[in-house]
Every structure is written in C-alpha cells, then in structure tokens.
Design a protein around this motif. Sequence first.
Motif, PDB file in Angstrom:
ATOM      1  N   ASN A  65       0.889  -1.143   0.079  1.00 16.42           N
ATOM      2  CA  ASN A  65       0.050  -0.130   0.030  1.00 16.42           C
ATOM      3  C   ASN A  65       0.968   1.259   0.067  1.00 16.42           C
ATOM      4  N   PRO A  66       0.915   1.965  -1.052  1.00 16.26           N
ATOM      5  CA  PRO A  66      -0.026   2.135  -2.189  1.00 16.26           C
ATOM      6  C   PRO A  66       0.249   0.988  -3.128  1.00 16.26           C
ATOM      7  N   ASP A  67      -0.882   0.681  -3.950  1.00 15.17           N
ATOM      8  CA  ASP A  67      -0.888  -0.365  -4.934  1.00 15.17           C
ATOM      9  C   ASP A  67       0.332  -0.158  -5.768  1.00 15.17           C
ATOM     10  N   PRO A  68       1.455  -0.986  -5.877  1.00 13.43           N
ATOM     11  CA  PRO A  68       2.504  -0.677  -6.843  1.00 13.43           C
ATOM     12  C   PRO A  68       2.146  -0.414  -8.287  1.00 13.43           C
ATOM     13  N   ASP A  69       2.958   0.361  -8.815  1.00 10.75           N
ATOM     14  CA  ASP A  69       2.707   1.110 -10.096  1.00 10.75           C
ATOM     15  C   ASP A  69       2.954  -0.138 -11.050  1.00 10.75           C
ATOM     16  N   HIS A  70       2.201  -0.255 -12.021  1.00  8.65           N
ATOM     17  CA  HIS A  70       2.167  -1.262 -13.023  1.00  8.65           C
ATOM     18  C   HIS A  70       1.705  -0.810 -14.423  1.00  8.65           C
ATOM     19  N   HIS A  71       1.654   0.502 -14.514  1.00  9.42           N
ATOM     20  CA  HIS A  71       1.334   1.187 -15.914  1.00  9.42           C
ATOM     21  C   HIS A  71       2.629   0.997 -16.718  1.00  9.42           C
ATOM     22  N   PHE A  72       2.419   1.239 -18.000  1.00 14.88           N
ATOM     23  CA  PHE A  72       3.588   0.952 -19.000  1.00 14.88           C
ATOM     24  C   PHE A  72       4.895   1.529 -18.615  1.00 14.88           C
ATOM     25  N   PRO A  73       4.978   2.803 -18.137  1.00 14.54           N
ATOM     26  CA  PRO A  73       6.391   3.315 -17.973  1.00 14.54           C
ATOM     27  C   PRO A  73       7.022   2.908 -16.650  1.00 14.54           C
ATOM     28  N   ALA A  74       6.067   2.479 -15.753  1.00 12.63           N
ATOM     29  CA  ALA A  74       6.606   2.293 -14.431  1.00 12.63           C
ATOM     30  C   ALA A  74       7.283   0.500 -14.757  1.00 12.63           C
ATOM     31  N   VAL A  75       6.575  -0.328 -15.301  1.00 20.50           N
ATOM     32  CA  VAL A  75       6.881  -1.769 -15.727  1.00 20.50           C
ATOM     33  C   VAL A  75       8.183  -1.519 -16.575  1.00 20.50           C
ATOM     34  N   ASP A  76       8.286  -0.302 -17.498  1.00 17.53           N
ATOM     35  CA  ASP A  76       9.667  -0.312 -18.336  1.00 17.53           C
ATOM     36  C   ASP A  76      10.709  -0.025 -17.474  1.00 17.53           C
ATOM     37  N   LEU A  77      10.466   0.694 -16.378  1.00 18.34           N
ATOM     38  CA  LEU A  77      11.727   0.920 -15.522  1.00 18.34           C
ATOM     39  C   LEU A  77      12.059  -0.230 -14.621  1.00 18.34           C
ATOM     40  N   GLN A  78      10.778  -1.100 -14.221  1.00 22.96           N
ATOM     41  CA  GLN A  78      11.137  -2.323 -13.499  1.00 22.96           C
ATOM     42  C   GLN A  78      12.128  -3.400 -14.159  1.00 22.96           C
ATOM     43  N   ILE A  79      11.378  -3.413 -15.540  1.00 23.98           N
ATOM     44  CA  ILE A  79      12.247  -4.437 -16.503  1.00 23.98           C
ATOM     45  C   ILE A  79      13.558  -3.981 -16.731  1.00 23.98           C
ATOM     46  N   PHE A  80      13.673  -2.860 -17.151  1.00 25.44           N
ATOM     47  CA  PHE A  80      15.034  -2.417 -17.588  1.00 25.44           C
ATOM     48  C   PHE A  80      15.853  -1.416 -16.705  1.00 25.44           C
ATOM     49  N   GLY A  81      15.542  -1.476 -15.541  1.00 19.49           N
ATOM     50  CA  GLY A  81      16.282  -0.689 -14.631  1.00 19.49           C
ATOM     51  C   GLY A  81      16.514   0.820 -14.796  1.00 19.49           C
ATOM     52  N   GLY A  82      15.855   1.494 -15.790  1.00 22.00           N
ATOM     53  CA  GLY A  82      15.979   2.779 -15.984  1.00 22.00           C
ATOM     54  C   GLY A  82      16.974   2.895 -17.192  1.00 22.00           C
ATOM     55  N   ASP A  83      17.357   2.057 -17.977  1.00 19.11           N
ATOM     56  CA  ASP A  83      18.071   2.196 -19.103  1.00 19.11           C
ATOM     57  C   ASP A  83      17.222   2.288 -20.554  1.00 19.11           C
ATOM     58  N   LYS A  84      17.302   3.397 -21.040  1.00 21.28           N
ATOM     59  CA  LYS A  84      16.412   3.594 -22.194  1.00 21.28           C
ATOM     60  C   LYS A  84      17.612   3.755 -23.221  1.00 21.28           C
ATOM     61  N   SER A  85      18.671   3.208 -23.460  1.00 26.04           N
ATOM     62  CA  SER A  85      19.418   3.259 -24.642  1.00 26.04           C
ATOM     63  C   SER A  85      19.083   2.327 -25.533  1.00 26.04           C
ATOM     64  N   PRO A  86      19.341   2.672 -26.897  1.00 26.78           N
ATOM     65  CA  PRO A  86      18.685   1.763 -27.993  1.00 26.78           C
ATOM     66  C   PRO A  86      19.659   0.164 -27.523  1.00 26.78           C
ATOM     67  N   GLY A  87      19.089  -0.707 -28.069  1.00 20.70           N
ATOM     68  CA  GLY A  87      19.640  -2.113 -27.849  1.00 20.70           C
ATOM     69  C   GLY A  87      19.704  -2.631 -26.282  1.00 20.70           C
TER      70      GLY A  87
END
Lengths: 409, 103
Positions: A65-87
């Motif tokens: 609580n609060p409900d963990p964010d699972h919208h697209f941008p948050a899940v992108d952060l969860q999966i890629f750890g904040g890396d937004k580089s190509p490849g």
Amino acid sequence: MSAGLDNLKHIVVLMMENRSFDHMLGSLKAVNSRIDGVSDTWNNLDTTGGEVKPQPLADFQGQLNPDPDHHFPAVDLQIFGGDKSPGRSPNMQGFVKSYFNQRRDVAHSQKIMYYFKKDDLPVLTTLALEFAVFNRWFASIPGPTICNRAFAHYGTSFGRVDMNPFDIIEPIKSIYARLINATPKHTAKVYYYDTTSSTMEVVNLLQNQPELFGTYKQFLSACDQGGLPEYSFVEPNYNDHETDAGEEVANDQHPDHDVQAGEFLIAEVYMRIKRNPALWRSTALLVVYDEHGGIFDHVPPPACTADQFTASANSTGTGMEFKFDRLGVRVPAVLISPWIPKNTVVDRVFDHASIPATITKFFLNGDAKQSPREIHADVFIEPNTGPVDPQRNLLSLDTMRSDCPEFDV
Amino acid sequence: MTIIHVPKPSKKAMNPHRPVSGLLLAQIQHLQHAERRLPLAYRSKIYTHAIQTEGEAARYIREVTEAIHLAHSDAARQRTKSASHTNERKSGKRAKPKKRRES
C-alpha cells in the motif's frame, strides 16, 4: 492417442489479479529445483545503493500500500532498470526504484521484493506441485490489467497498452464469438463473480453481448449439474461489498486485497470441478494471473513476434513506441487435470494469447482470424485431431490419477 | 488422499471504506462509457466523480451492470413482441381480443 485429450470436453480459465511468479510461487524452488523460483543470487539496488534480496516476508494484506505502479512506464523501469538506450536488455533491476517513486520511503520500497512462504499459500503451491506449473508464462504486455486481459479474450489488445476502453478491430473476434458462432456451435461463458463485481471486459463484451455472462453462483451450479460450457472464463470478485447474503470480500488478490480470500476462491473452483466425477474426468482448469502488479520477478521477459499494431511513444509514456514485440513480467500459471502427472514443470514460453490460441485450436481446429501474436503463441493443450506429440502433451497419463489433493472448502 | 486445510480470510479483510483503486476507477470509466449508450431511463443517478471508496464504486458497478442486462432483455422482449405482430399480420391472423370482464 491420448486418453486425457480424448476425455477433455471443458476448459476453465480462472484469471486472478496482479501478482508475480516469484512473489507467489518463488518459494517452490526449495522444494523442486526445476521450478524457476527465488534464489539468493537475485537482487535489486535501492535508492541508497543498498542491495535488496527477495525475502519470504510477504503478508496477505496491508503491505503493498500504495498499490505498486504497473502502468507501462513503471513496468519499463522495473524491467530495464532505467536504461533507455537503444539495444538495451531487460535486467529486472528497477522494481525497488519504481516502488520508491510512489512513497519516497526506502524501507517501504524494499517490500516489493517480498515473497510468500510455501505454507502461506497452501492452495496455489499444492496445485503447482501436484499438477503442471509453468516456468515461463508471462503477461502479454509490460503494462496494466485491461490490456493484458484483452489478450486472454481476443489474442491482442488492438494496440492498447493502458486501461482505457478499446474497440475491437475486425476481423479479429473474441474467443466467445468464435465459439458460439461456429458451425457446429460451441458453448462459452464468462462468469463474473456477481453484478456488484461485474467484469473487466465491459465495453465490448458486457455492453454488446450480456448473454455471454453468468455469475459465479451459476458457475458453481453448472459444475454440480454437469451444465458447464465447453469454455468458461471465471473472474474473481474485484471489490468488497455487501449482499443480501452478507459480506463478500474481494478475492482477486489485487493489492491490497486479501490473498487468503483468493486462495479460498481457487480451492473452491478446483473442488467444485473435482466433486463431480464426470466433470473432473473431462475438464482442464488453468489458474493464471493477468499481470505482475509491479511486484518483483527475476526472469527477464523475452522478445516475441510483433503484433499488427504499434503503440505510439505518446501512448506508452516512455518516449518510445512499442510494437508488442516483448512480453510482460512473468506470472503464476498452473494447469490442473487428473490426466497430468504430478510435479510437471513446463519450460516453454506462454502468454495470455496462448488462451484463445489453445481454445481455438482445440475446439475449432484453428479456424479463426487471429492476431500475429495469437498465431505465434504456444498452446497449453494439444489439439486432438491428429497424432499427438507426447513431448508437448501435458495431459499425458494413460489412466486418471486417483491421488489428487482435496481442500476443505 | 490428502485433505488440505484452507484458512478463511481474516474478518478484518473486508473494508468497503478502502479508497477506490486504479483498477476499479478504470472499471467505472468503462461502465460510464457503456452507460452513455443506454436509454436515459436505464441510467444511474450516481455521480461518478464523487466516488471515493470501494463500497461506493461497488454500488455504481452493480447499478450499471444490472441496467445493461435489463436494457438488453427489454429490447429482446420488444423484438419478440413486434415479430409476433408481424407474423400475425402476414398470416392474416389477428390476436384474439381480450374478454371483457363482466362487472
């Protein structure tokens, strides 16, 4: 020839809410090393640089609580750890960072790594150990509920990565329309819990085809009376509410709803099928979660065949478009049937598009317009129309098991 | 055969006063979308922007879900009624006049 497939007449899918594989079933690695659960080697760093390991400290309620964010941008952060580089490659390093963003509390952000002890979840863990557990069942999209559930109904989300209403784009039809309009006709129902909980598929299914829906009570009664359709999709109770019969506690397991209430629901669905011998012999039950709900899992979601739709950089909220060419985070999934050998562990990759893909292949011989994602999704029940590959057939026993567990519900 | 005990959820689990979640707000949004297409007589009087708790959300969800079912079943009844009138006209039969009740 497969006795299990020859007997199979009903497929039931119970789709729960928002829990990751490691969170619910990660403890099972200690019991069966083939189950790809939690190990001490996985971690995330918190915002102070401290190492946070998964710990068996999950609570039934009150912790997320609060409900963990699972919208697209948050899940992108969860999966890629904040890396937004190509490849970039998925590293599953952003769960703690993402949860910290919501409450700015380092200690609280670490709770996203917690998982349940095996004995906390006697129903789900027993079913996973007794029947077939999927090591690689992923959400269809690294995003929230509605678009992920759409994959279970249509094999696509028609380009959506969010919670907004969407329109069906012909010629793709829901799995229910495919079945009931087929020649010969087949039978299908969506069972929502009751009208106060209703469905998460309002705009296309409930609004246009309310006759497709039944209540959970009707599902139970259909189990008792042998009146179950060939395909049933069961939705849990999404909210706490009062009825004339008393209190109905939400049992969808969505944080912060009580996880034990969901355990009770899963046990009740299983036992209701099992208590009718004719139904038990002829039914396969899939228990699966729609998405991970922002909670830690260690398996990087794989790339997949792109869908025919693209979500724009604006609609993903990440500044990058999404071609539906990567799966979401891994979720718990268990297939139950007395024809499945005990301790079956499945390593093939599945996602929710596998649900309409399986139903379409099994009941309709694959005869339907399908999205590219559904066409390429693996099936969890083999079609029984020709020679069956014994390596792929999960309902592989020659005789039904008589040692399946029972729950006191 | 193993019989496994399933604990019931704690009595404290129930909380209709819990703040409404993002999931339920999305469900409300979808139901509103559907409600706008209903004839006026079937629409709810609940002001959805004021919904704050799960219990309030549940009330709206029930009202609109039941209204959708009712609107469809009323339309189906109407369809059957008009189809039977058409068939009667085509076959030249007329519905028997109702007997007048003797007073």
